[in-house]
Design a protein around this motif. Structure first.
Motif, PDB file in Angstrom:
ATOM      1  N   ASN A   1       0.816  -1.209   0.000  1.00 31.55           N
ATOM      2  CA  ASN A   1       0.000   0.000   0.000  1.00 31.55           C
ATOM      3  C   ASN A   1       0.855   1.265   0.000  1.00 31.55           C
ATOM      4  O   ASN A   1       0.369   2.339  -0.354  1.00 31.55           O
ATOM      5  N   VAL A   2       2.107   1.156   0.432  1.00 29.48           N
ATOM      6  CA  VAL A   2       3.052   2.265   0.278  1.00 29.48           C
ATOM      7  C   VAL A   2       3.506   2.255  -1.169  1.00 29.48           C
ATOM      8  O   VAL A   2       4.297   1.403  -1.585  1.00 29.48           O
TER       9      VAL A   2
ATOM     10  N   ASP B   1      -5.709   2.639   6.965  1.00 31.46           N
ATOM     11  CA  ASP B   1      -4.959   1.662   6.172  1.00 31.46           C
ATOM     12  C   ASP B   1      -3.609   2.227   5.730  1.00 31.46           C
ATOM     13  O   ASP B   1      -2.607   1.502   5.731  1.00 31.46           O
ATOM     14  N   ARG B   2      -3.585   3.496   5.383  1.00 30.41           N
ATOM     15  CA  ARG B   2      -2.310   4.111   5.001  1.00 30.41           C
ATOM     16  C   ARG B   2      -1.348   4.174   6.176  1.00 30.41           C
ATOM     17  O   ARG B   2      -0.149   3.978   6.015  1.00 30.41           O
TER      18      ARG B   2
ATOM     19  N   ASN C   1       3.600   2.214   8.938  1.00 32.80           N
ATOM     20  CA  ASN C   1       4.215   1.567  10.100  1.00 32.80           C
ATOM     21  C   ASN C   1       4.938   0.283   9.707  1.00 32.80           C
ATOM     22  O   ASN C   1       6.010  -0.028  10.248  1.00 32.80           O
ATOM     23  N   LEU C   2       4.375  -0.456   8.771  1.00 29.34           N
ATOM     24  CA  LEU C   2       5.001  -1.705   8.350  1.00 29.34           C
ATOM     25  C   LEU C   2       6.210  -1.443   7.450  1.00 29.34           C
ATOM     26  O   LEU C   2       7.233  -2.120   7.575  1.00 29.34           O
TER      27      LEU C   2
ATOM     28  N   TRP D   1      -3.327  -5.330  12.384  1.00 27.38           N
ATOM     29  CA  TRP D   1      -4.714  -4.879  12.285  1.00 27.38           C
ATOM     30  C   TRP D   1      -5.502  -5.162  13.558  1.00 27.38           C
ATOM     31  O   TRP D   1      -6.643  -4.731  13.686  1.00 27.38           O
ATOM     32  N   GLU D   2      -4.898  -5.887  14.499  1.00 26.63           N
ATOM     33  CA  GLU D   2      -5.566  -6.157  15.775  1.00 26.63           C
ATOM     34  C   GLU D   2      -5.218  -5.138  16.851  1.00 26.63           C
ATOM     35  O   GLU D   2      -5.839  -5.128  17.912  1.00 26.63           O
ATOM     36  N   LEU D   3      -4.237  -4.279  16.593  1.00 26.28           N
ATOM     37  CA  LEU D   3      -3.846  -3.292  17.589  1.00 26.28           C
ATOM     38  C   LEU D   3      -4.897  -2.176  17.655  1.00 26.28           C
ATOM     39  O   LEU D   3      -5.291  -1.620  16.619  1.00 26.28           O
ATOM     40  N   PRO D   4      -5.358  -1.805  18.853  1.00 28.90           N
ATOM     41  CA  PRO D   4      -6.345  -0.718  18.944  1.00 28.90           C
ATOM     42  C   PRO D   4      -5.739   0.649  18.619  1.00 28.90           C
ATOM     43  O   PRO D   4      -6.440   1.564  18.186  1.00 28.90           O
ATOM     44  N   THR D   5      -4.426   0.810  18.815  1.00 27.90           N
ATOM     45  CA  THR D   5      -3.741   2.063  18.528  1.00 27.90           C
ATOM     46  C   THR D   5      -2.263   1.776  18.287  1.00 27.90           C
ATOM     47  O   THR D   5      -1.740   0.747  18.734  1.00 27.90           O
ATOM     48  N   ASP D   6      -1.599   2.677  17.575  1.00 23.81           N
ATOM     49  CA  ASP D   6      -0.158   2.548  17.366  1.00 23.81           C
ATOM     50  C   ASP D   6       0.620   3.502  18.267  1.00 23.81           C
ATOM     51  O   ASP D   6       1.787   3.814  18.003  1.00 23.81           O
ATOM     52  N   PHE D   7      -0.009   3.960  19.343  1.00 25.64           N
ATOM     53  CA  PHE D   7       0.626   4.917  20.240  1.00 25.64           C
ATOM     54  C   PHE D   7       1.905   4.339  20.832  1.00 25.64           C
ATOM     55  O   PHE D   7       2.945   5.001  20.891  1.00 25.64           O
ATOM     56  N   TYR D   8       1.861   3.087  21.256  1.00 22.72           N
ATOM     57  CA  TYR D   8       3.021   2.484  21.913  1.00 22.72           C
ATOM     58  C   TYR D   8       4.123   2.117  20.919  1.00 22.72           C
ATOM     59  O   TYR D   8       5.252   1.865  21.331  1.00 22.72           O
ATOM     60  N   LEU D   9       3.812   2.075  19.626  1.00 20.23           N
ATOM     61  CA  LEU D   9       4.856   1.823  18.635  1.00 20.23           C
ATOM     62  C   LEU D   9       5.743   3.047  18.446  1.00 20.23           C
ATOM     63  O   LEU D   9       6.940   2.916  18.190  1.00 20.23           O
ATOM     64  N   HIS D  10       5.151   4.235  18.548  1.00 20.35           N
ATOM     65  CA  HIS D  10       5.894   5.472  18.326  1.00 20.35           C
ATOM     66  C   HIS D  10       6.368   6.123  19.622  1.00 20.35           C
ATOM     67  O   HIS D  10       7.264   6.957  19.584  1.00 20.35           O
ATOM     68  N   GLN D  11       5.757   5.774  20.748  1.00 27.26           N
ATOM     69  CA  GLN D  11       6.153   6.326  22.048  1.00 27.26           C
ATOM     70  C   GLN D  11       6.861   5.225  22.834  1.00 27.26           C
ATOM     71  O   GLN D  11       6.286   4.592  23.703  1.00 27.26           O
TER      72      GLN D  11
END
Length: 909
Positions: free
Chosen positions: A155-156, A590-591, A596-597, A612-622
């Motif tokens: 998708n990228v 989706d973007r 992130n991937l 797609w099961e993660l409720p948020t990507d907050f912990y990936l960036h913080q």
């Protein structure tokens, strides 16, 4: 001191061959004289095994190697379809290696397109890629979710605004790349050669010199290979697995953003204007899903924009004239976000965490001090007055944070804060937004200065300009350095920010052209070919960045803020607003997963929740929220060690021991292919069609914008009406309109008929406009009336005489002189007798017209021409001209100085 040059990548073409057990990637330079081979094992189902023998092959050796591989992998000799080595794909570079839940994939660039060239260094855009699964099908362990991860990764769109170069570091600015070539490298070049260089020297004498046996000195060049600035590299994580295994020529780093180049012709003299935008790969994402900053000081939608202006008549970095100016945009460096679950066009802004000591802002501005130096100037364009507090929340938090950080900095290097409500100013009928922005831009450019690699012209001393004296920056013996940077932000950093950056870039462009000797004053006006060319570049730049972050093109453009946009533009604005809302509501999630991937912020593995099961990507960036910090930074000494000692010069551009660790120096022959930019750019070994060259296809001011009618000033700095440009489809304007347009060099048009601009984008405002006073009045056209107040009829009677006198140089109503009449009679008499067959009397041509020889040649006819004699002084003058073109200027003698002083005295005194 020996010269320095950037090392050109030795792998620009590659062919992928496959067998059942291995993949063979054969890479070569553009001339196909040097080859390298990369062996990739296909028998490992989940591991990546790569072998690089570090050997450089010639064309004959690589053919023998491929022949032996083909012969050794056949099952039976002569069996049909049993070829053991098959050619899979032709590529121009490796994007990286990635793994999801099964084995590794290799991503290759299969199509490219040239977008710009800077000093002979070509910049390419990725047009198409291919993704190849490495393990053989016999050892493949399938996973049911593998195909979904592949779709998310793809998708990228790599064919959309990803750029690379084989010889130019796109992650750094032009100022960094050129100052890197001016550092002293003697202490670092004496180091022992690496094992790779020893193998290379044994395999092939790469530095063979034909003059070595003659006892002549070898011309040594320091070849430089610099580490990229990983903040703007988008495939850095995809190379982590192989970075320490393979030769650096295999690693090709790409940036994401925008790159455009146009040619400005100034009376035939080519000047290239290049715009490069680098989007940060840290805390990257889409509009409503990435706001503010993360725990490491990286902000959302951070883009570094650089405009490069150079004289294209000289290509070399050492002999040519190059100038650049850098500015930055980015989200407000605070912990804030917007809740998109309410399905509102403008969700409310909320502050997620309290930061009383401005720790996040300190981390962010520390990065900027290291890269750009001081002063850091913040231009905050968010709204100040609102009935319901929305954008004002950000200003109320940012200003105290800047005040808190400034109290610990030295007074000369403090952060400047400029707050201006651009949206409120726009809605006033009597105010000109661009006039106010031009005042801010003038102040900013004078504070930061700009980069140029040549010293000032002597004419700047003879005819000093008041604005030129106040230009800041760091003045060196070789030119000027930009110290500090302008950081512009609104809420989205899209529409308002792009217009503000355009005005600052327009002001900087005037100073750059003045420093290069192209104009006599550092000022450019609207409605000139030069500014139109620059405005088109900036609109393409703004549309591209807006699509990447917001999902639609710009809503409000420069013409919108000039209030000259046509009524049809309002319907386009509404469609862009709807497109942006749809993208934010339905496709941004989706973007964001794809980004992130691709950036490996999330790496799939067995036992972890799927992306797609993660409720948020907050912990990936913080990442600091997942662990306790042991070493907390100081709240008072919030900058990195060593940064303040070199200010205002940026720490990254100082030649100290710490910064030299990122540079690898290698002694090379001057004529080595790895540093020969002439052969790299012109490719004399290749058949080239002029129609297909990049210099023909790029935007050209003379072809696209200059009027095609005769009698019009071809200068790109002449103010023209839109219908006078080369793109016009209208008829010719009248003489009065042309004279009127020449005399009105106004930066803004008359007030529009509409009361306000459509407020459908981020510039919406609900507050009253009654309190906004006129700050600058619009300029109005000058009426063509005489001082005595003559009527229009009298003006019409005078006009035909002026029209006749202008093209012919004479007033046809006056009687010609007797001498002119005599010449005309002789001409008429000659014309009467030119077809007469029988002549009654012999005509003496000497009485009619006297012919004098105009040629200085002794023998000059259609049959022979005698060559003129060239004296010794002319020979010396020509040799001096050739040496000057090669950068070797001879010393001026006393006669030259006397001649120049006499010229200056007669011309200017």
């Amino acid at each position: 001191m020996p010269q320095t040059a950037a090392i050109i990548s030795g792998i620009q073409r590659m062919v992928l061959y496959e067998t059942r057990a291995r993949l063979f990637l054969v890479g070569s330079n553009h001339a196909e004289t040097k080859h390298r081979v990369l062996k990739i094992d296909r028998t490992e189902p989940k591991d990546l095994v790569i072998i690089d023998d570090k050997h450089v092959y010639n064309q004959h050796e690589v053919r023998e190697l491929l022949g032996r591989l083909d012969l050794g992998n056949r099952t039976k000799m002569g069996q049909k379809g049993s070829s053991g080595l098959s050619r899979a794909v032709l590529a121009y570079g490796i994007v990286g290696f990635v793994r999801f839940l099964e084995g590794y994939y290799i991503v290759l660039i299969t199509k490219r397109r040239k977008m710009a060239d800077i000093g002979g260094h070509s910049i390419y855009k990725i047009e198409d890629t291919t993704m190849i699964y490495i393990p053989n099908d016999s050892v493949r362990v399938s996973h049911p979710d593998e195909a979904r991860y592949v779709r998310i990764f793809q998708n990228v769109d790599l064919s959309s605004n990803f750029y690379f170069s084989y010889s130019y570091d796109l992650s750094h600015s032009l100022q960094y790349n050129l100052t890197l070539l001016q550092r002293p490298y003697e202490p670092w070049s004496a180091a022992a050669p690496s094992a790779e260089e020893e193998v290379h020297a044994q395999g092939k004498q790469d530095s063979f010199d034909i003059f070595e046996d003659e006892g002549l000195p070898t011309q040594v060049v320091y070849g430089l290979r610099n580490e990229p600035y990983y903040k703007y590299v988008w495939n850095g994580k995809l190379f982590e697995r192989v970075k320490d295994i393979v030769h650096p020529d295999w690693l090709m780093y790409i940036i994401h953003g925008f790159c455009g180049q146009s040619k400005l012709l100034i009376y035939g003299r080519p000047v290239h204007i290049t715009l490069i935008a680098r989007r940060s790969s840290k805390f990257a994402g889409t509009r409503f899903l990435k706001r503010g900053a993360n725990c490491e000081g990286d902000v959302a939608n951070e883009v570094e924009t650089e405009q490069i202006v150079h004289d294209a008549s000289i290509m070399s970095f050492t002999a040519g004239s190059y100038s650049s100016y850098v500015q930055v945009r980015g989200s407000v460096p605070l912990y804030w976000s917007q809740d998109i679950s309410t399905m509102m066009p403008k969700p409310p802004i909320r502050l997620d965490q309290a930061d009383p000591y401005a720790n996040i802002a300190a981390l962010h501005f520390d990065q900027m001090l290291q890269r750009f130096g001081s002063p850091i100037i913040i231009l905050n364009l968010v709204k100040k007055r609102e009935k319901r507090k929305h954008e004002k929340i950000l200003s109320e938090e940012l200003y105290p944070a800047v005040i808190n950080l400034n109290q610990f900095l030295p007074p000369d290097h403090r952060i400047d804060y400029i707050a201006w409500d651009m949206a409120r100013y726009t809605k006033s009928k009597l105010c000109n937004v661009l006039d106010r922005l031009s005042m801010i831009a003038e102040n900013v450019v004078k504070r930061t200065g700009f980069f140029i690699n040549r010293s000032d012209f002597y004419c700047h001393t003879l005819r000093p300009d008041d604005r030129w004296r106040d230009v800041g920056g760091s003045v060196t013996s070789t030119g000027r350095l930009q110290t500090g940077v302008l950081r512009t932000n609104c809420v989205d950093c899209l529409d308002r920010t792009n217009t503000a950056q355009f005005m600052v870039g327009k002001c900087a462009l005037a100073y750059q052209l003045y420093a290069l000797g192209m104009i006599d004053k550092p000022k450019l006006q609207f409605d000139t070919d030069c500014v139109r060319l620059f405005e088109e570049l900036y609109e393409d730049h703004g549309d591209t960045l807006s699509l990447q972050y917001g999902g639609s093109q710009l809503v409000h453009r420069v013409k919108t803020y000039r209030k000259i946009a046509p009524w049809t533009q309002h319907s386009k604005d509404i469609m862009q607003t709807l497109s942006r809302y749809y993208s934010n509501a339905f496709s941004d999630a989706d973007r964001q997963d794809a980004i992130n991937l691709f950036l490996q912020v999330y790496q799939p593995s067995d036992g972890k929740p799927h992306l797609w099961e993660l409720p948020t990507d907050f912990y990936l960036h913080q990442k600091s929220t997942m662990a306790l910090q042991h070493n907390r930074r100081s709240y008072t000494f919030w900058w990195s060690e060593g940064v303040l000692s070199y200010l205002p010069v940026p720490y990254d551009e100082v030649a100290c021991e710490e910064t030299m660790k990122t540079v690898k120096v290698k002694r090379m022959n001057q004529f080595d292919e790895s540093v020969d930019i002439y052969t790299e750019f012109f490719k004399p070994y290749e058949l080239t069609s002029f129609d297909e060259t990049f210099c023909i296809s790029k935007t050209n001011s003379a072809r696209e914008l200059m009027p095609k009618t005769l009698g019009v000033d071809p200068s790109p700095f002449t103010v023209r009406k839109p219908e006078e440009t080369g793109k016009s489809v209208l008829g010719k304007s009248s003489k009065e309109e042309t004279v009127l347009q020449r005399k009105t060099a106004a930066s803004a048009p008359p007030p529009p008929s509409e009361e306000a601009i459509s407020s459908t984008s981020e510039d919406d405002s609900e507050e009253d406009r009654d309190d906004e006073g006129p700050v600058s009045q619009r300029s109005t056209p000058i009426k063509l009336l005489t001082e005595s107040g003559e009527s229009s009829r009298t003006q019409e009677e005078i006009q035909p005489q002026q029209v006749m006198k202008e093209p012919y140089g004479h007033n046809l109503a006056e009687c010609p002189a007797e001498e002119d009449l005599l010449i005309y009679e002789r001409f008429a008499h000659l014309g009467e007798n030119q077809h007469t067959v029988e002549k009654t009397e012999r005509i003496n041509l000497a009485n009619i017209i006297s012919l004098e020889p105009v040629s200085r040649f002794k023998d000059d006819s259609i049959y022979a021409v005698s060559l003129p004699q060239v004296d010794r002084r002319s020979h010396e003058m020509f040799d001096s001209h050739v040496m000057t073109g090669q950068g070797q200027v001879r010393a001026l003698c006393r006669e030259d100085m006397m001649m120049y002083r006499e010229y200056v005295k007669n011309r200017y005194m």
